[in-house]
Each structure stands twice: as structure tokens, then as C-alpha cells.
Design an enzyme around this catalytic site. Structure first.
Site, PDB file in Angstrom:
ATOM      1  N   GLY A  22       0.816  -1.218   0.000  1.00 15.21           N
ATOM      2  CA  GLY A  22       0.000   0.000   0.000  1.00 15.21           C
ATOM      3  C   GLY A  22       0.840   1.254   0.000  1.00 15.21           C
ATOM      4  N   GLY A  79       2.548   3.782   1.504  1.00 16.40           N
ATOM      5  CA  GLY A  79       3.074   4.070   2.834  1.00 16.40           C
ATOM      6  C   GLY A  79       3.577   5.482   3.003  1.00 16.40           C
ATOM      7  CE  LYS A  85       7.555   7.912  -4.204  1.00 13.99           C
ATOM      8  NZ  LYS A  85       8.100   7.306  -5.444  1.00 13.99           N
ATOM      9  CG  ASP A 118       5.485  -3.251  -5.018  1.00  9.74           C
ATOM     10  OD1 ASP A 118       6.074  -4.334  -5.176  1.00  9.74           O
ATOM     11  OD2 ASP A 118       6.038  -2.255  -4.508  1.00  9.74           O
ATOM     12  CG  ASN A 119       7.933  -0.595  -7.678  1.00  8.67           C
ATOM     13  OD1 ASN A 119       7.152   0.059  -6.992  1.00  8.67           O
ATOM     14  ND2 ASN A 119       9.121  -0.969  -7.251  1.00  8.67           N
ATOM     15  CG  ASP A 161       6.944   3.578  -7.465  1.00 10.28           C
ATOM     16  OD1 ASP A 161       6.672   4.720  -7.070  1.00 10.28           O
ATOM     17  OD2 ASP A 161       6.202   2.613  -7.278  1.00 10.28           O
TER      18      ASP A 161
END
Length: 487
Positions: free
Chosen positions: A86, A88, A109, A248-249, A258
């Protein structure tokens, strides 16, 4: 700064995210603002750097219509599955629709802790924020799909890592922040209702034509595979190494996302790794196409429960989708590298010519970017520029084969050179130059090297005396061996 928000993700059910607001900072001040992107989004560029806008970019104020949230997702990190990751240290403010109808996420971010921060502080350091802004703009200038930074602001507060570092917040813009790991999150929980809701949402947002398909979820897999194939082929064509191709990227929208331990190759070597934590070379330059296939296999397994056909039918559809990735990547790679050699339409037999050139660069430890750029001068200078990168005895036989192949193109030399210079950049974000610019900003508070490098990278195809220093590969003591994720 006025946003016309239309927050479709915030209208999804509760399991998709956690509602959370940015944490204020003490003394925010602006560092860099993206006028070009503001115009693309339909925002007023003159309002980007006002004190009121800086309060927005820092998270101290919320713009009207924002519905801030942290997105939930899981992910395979270096092959090991983590069921909950998630956002973070990122907060999605909402979505706006650009004048051309394209929908974009607006995300902060480094704006503080969220329910997904685990033991982290949710903050970002100045160096990684500037790196992501810089690399995103460089990739955009190269024509490669990417997230971009709209604003970078300093927080006026330290962030504690191995030592205190200046903090910053990046305003990131993306076609969406849905990842392969978002699908994995719901698949791991056996939450099939949310999994289907997510798939339907992605289809509506990114591939609306699939809503009328007889097999929408396998067709969605095909479309994601095609986008990823195009993206990886583009990365390889400019020598880019992402560094952390975890699921996740991997963006469903097919954008580069990312920018952590990423870098561009200097000397060509397909085993090149820059990430300080990639001990086994999983995400090396030459592995990126294979890893994308692996990630897509994970997406396929997540979508599998939505495919209502028999097991054999679903398996066949998944196999076809993954085969489509390989076909699209192979063709994309061939055409991109063919154009780098001046071939308007590369043929299958041209793979040997391309691979032999790459092998020659590898054997001679030649610079990837400069060698391809020098090749663009060869129709006029008979390969003299290339021999400064590769010794004449080694490159002469290959040059003879290449020139024979070029003769079939039947183009004037000037047009051939121009075409090659439009696909072979003169300037890339050389790792040592990036590090020098970030060190000046972090250690000395001097943003001038960063701004100068940013300006150079926004014109990557130009070759002139003013950018000669930025085209030069690093000297031995300047070489960057490792880059870091910055979390």
C-alpha cells in the site's frame, strides 16, 4: 490553483484504500515547478509557484474537491510475495481530466504516515524527490511513457535515515496508480467481488472498448501485456534499468513508475545492475523483458478467478495473452533497435545485425548511448565517429555489412542521419551527473546543477558544444556503481 476533480477511485468501496490526510510541515518552500505539465493538465502555470500553491504541494492545505486516500496493494518484491504493502508515503489527492479528456491522478509523495506505512515515517528525502522529478522529465523528453512531477517542494524539516537529511514532497501525476500488486491484493484475500470491481474499473478507465468484449478479463490481460511490452522495449532502446521491477512497481497503464534505484547504462553490458539491494541481478538490464513476463504471469493468476470458462479455456487464454506479450516485445525491440540502425522497417534477419553490434559494444566495453549516436554520423564520415568508441579493426567488418543493408533503404545520407539522430539520443541522465546534481542540492542547498541538468535533458536529441560535457561518459573515479531506493 483550481482543480476540477472527478475522483473515480474514491468512489470505489472501502477495501480499496484508507482515507487519510497529508501531515502538515513547518516551512515549505518551492524547489521546482513543471510549467509544461501544468499546461497539459489545464492548470494555470502562473499559479504553480505562488505561496498558496506551495501550501497545496506540501500537503499543508487541501485543494477544493480533493478526497485524499492511500491506495491498498500487495506485491512480489524480488520474487517474494508480500500480501500488504500500500501507499506508505503517498496520498492520492484525486483525479482531474485534462482538456483533451485524459484522466490523471494527482498524488503527493512524502506527505506523511498512512495506515500502510508500517514502521516508516511516510516522509521523503530531498534527493529521491529530485531524482524522480529529473528522471521522469528525462524519460518524457525521450518519448517514453512515464509518471511526471508537477512540483517538488522542500518541507523545511529533517528526515531521519542513516543521518538527518532535508525533507521534500513530490506532486506526482500519472494516468493511474493501479498496479499489478493492486490485483494481487484482492486475489490474496479471496475477495473476488473487489477483484472484479477493480478489473471493471480498470477496463472503464483505460480500455473502455473491452466492456463489450465476450472475454473482457483475458482481453484486459492482453492489453496490459501489450503496453508493458512497448514500455520495456523503449527502456532497452535507451539503456534504462529500472532497478526494482516488483509487481507493486508495474503500472497497469504502461507507464514507468517509482524511480528508485534506476539508472542508465554507460558501457554496454546486459548484466548491468545498479540497485544496491539487487544482489543476484534479478532486475539487470538484460533481464527486464523476462521479469515483465513474470510479473504479467502474476497478474494472470490474479485475474484467473474472473475467467468463467473451464480451466482449460482459461489456461489457453492466459497462455495466449502471455504469448502476445512476447510477440509484442520481440517486434517492438526489433523495430526500435532497427530504427537506431537507420532501418525504416527492420526485418527478422536484421536481428543478427543488431545483436552483432551489441556484442561488439560489449566486447569493447563501449558506451551504449555514444556508440549508437556515433553510428548516425557514419553515412557521412564513413564510420570515423564510431571508431572513437570501437577500434577500427573490430568495427570495420560489421560496418561493411551494415552499409550494405542501408543501401537497401535508398535514402539520401542527410535524411538517413536525421532519422537516426531522432531515435538515438545525444544526452541521457548520466548517473555521475545525476549524483553530482543531487549532492549539490542535498549537501550544499545548491539547486543550480539540478536545474542545469534538467534543462539539458529536456533536449536529448541535440548535439552541440554546449552539452558536450553532459554527453561524456564518466571517468573512472566518477563511475556510479550503486543507486538506492530512497525509502
Amino acid at each position: 490553483m483550481r482543480f476540477q476533480f472527478d475522483n473515480s477511485y474514491a468512489r470505489l468501496p472501502k477495501p480499496f484504500y484508507a482515507r487519510v490526510e497529508p501531515q502538515p510541515v513547518n516551512q515549505p518552500h518551492g524547489l521546482q515547478f513543471n510549467v509544461d505539465l501544468a499546461r497539459r493538465l489545464g492548470l494555470d502555470p502562473e499559479q504553480l509557484a505562488t505561496p498558496e500553491a506551495v501550501e497545496l504541494w506540501s500537503g499543508n492545505r487541501l485543494p477544493d474537491g480533493a478526497e485524499p486516500l492511500a491506495m491498498a496493494y500487495a506485491g512480489h518484491q524480488f520474487g517474494a510475495f508480500v500480501p500488504q504493502l500500500g501507499d506508505g508515503r503517498a496520498i492520492l489527492l484525486g483525479e482531474i481530466i485534462a482538456p483533451d479528456g485524459t484522466r490523471f491522478d494527482i498524488q503527493l509523495k512524502g506527505s506523511g504516515r498512512t495506515p500502510f506505512s508500517r514502521s516508516g515515517d511516510g516522509r521523503a528525502c530531498l534527493g529521491p524527490v529530485l531524482r524522480e522529478y529529473l528522471l521522469g522529465e528525462a524519460m518524457h523528453a525521450l518519448g517514453i511513457p512515464t509518471t511526471r512531477g508537477l512540483a517538488a517542494v522542500a518541507t523545511g524539516e529533517p528526515v531521519y535515515r542513516e543521518s538527518p537529511l532535508p525533507g521534500a514532497v513530490l506532486t506526482r501525476v500519472a494516468r493511474s496508480h493501479v498496479r499489478v500488486g493492486t490485483f494481487e491484493y484482492f486475489r490474496a484475500r479471496q475477495d473476488l467481488a473487489s477483484l472484479q470491481r477493480l478489473a471493471d474499473y480498470v477496463i472503464e478507465r483505460h480500455d473502455p472498448a473491452l466492456a463489450h468484449s465476450d472475454h473482457p478479463y483475458s482481453d484486459l490481460l492482453v492489453r496490459v501485456a501489450e503496453r508493458q511490452a512497448e514500455l520495456i522495449a523503449a527502456w532497452l532502446s535507451v539503456g534504462f534499468i529500472h532497478g526494482v521491477m516488483n509487481t507493486d512497481n508495474m503500472s497497469i497503464a504502461g507507464e514507468t513508475i517509482d524511480y528508485g534505484p534506476c539508472a542508465f547504462m554507460d558501457s554496454y553490458d546486459p548484466t548491468t545492475v545498479f540497485s544496491s539491494i539487487d544482489y543476484r541481478g534479478r532486475y539487470a538490464y538484460g533481464n527486464q523483458a523476462r521479469i515483465a513476463h513474470w510479473n504479467l504471469s502474476s497478474l494472470a493468476m490474479s485475474l484467473r478467478p474472473l475467467m468463467e470458462q473451464s480451466s482449460d479455456q482459461a489456461a489457453a487464454q492466459i497462455t495466449a495473452a502471455l504469448d502476445r506479450y512476447q510477440q509484442a516485445f520481440d517486434q517492438g525491440w526489433l523495430q526500435r533497435f532497427g530504427r537506431k540502425l537507420g532501418l525504416s522497417q527492420a526485418r527478422e534477419e536484421d536481428r543478427a545485425l543488431i545483436n552483432d553490434f551489441l556484442d561488439m559494444l560489449y566486447q569493447q566495453h563501449a558506451d551504449f548511448t555514444n556508440s549508437f549516436r556515433a553510428l548516425g554520423h557514419a553515412p557521412e564520415d564513413q564510420g570515423a565517429a564510431l571508431t572513437r568508441e570501437v577500434p577500427a579493426p573490430e568495427c570495420a567488418p560489421w560496418l561493411e555489412r551494415w552499409q550494405a543493408r542501408l543501401a537497401e533503404e535508398a535514402l539520401p545520407k542527410t535524411e538517413l542521419m536525421q532519422r537516426m539522430h531522432q531515435v538515438n539520443p545525444a544526452v541521457i541522465p548520466r548517473n555521475h551527473r545525476v549524483e553530482q546534481a543531487l549532492d549539490a542540492a542535498v549537501d550544499d542547498g545548491d539547486l543550480e546543477p539540478f536545474k542545469q541538468l534538467l534543462a539539458i535533458l529536456q533536449a536529448p536529441w541535440e548535439e552541440h558544444e554546449a552539452n558536450a560535457a553532459w554527453r561524456a561518459p564518466p571517468r573512472p573515479h566518477e563511475q556510479v556503481q550503486y543507486t538506492f531506493c530512497g525509502t
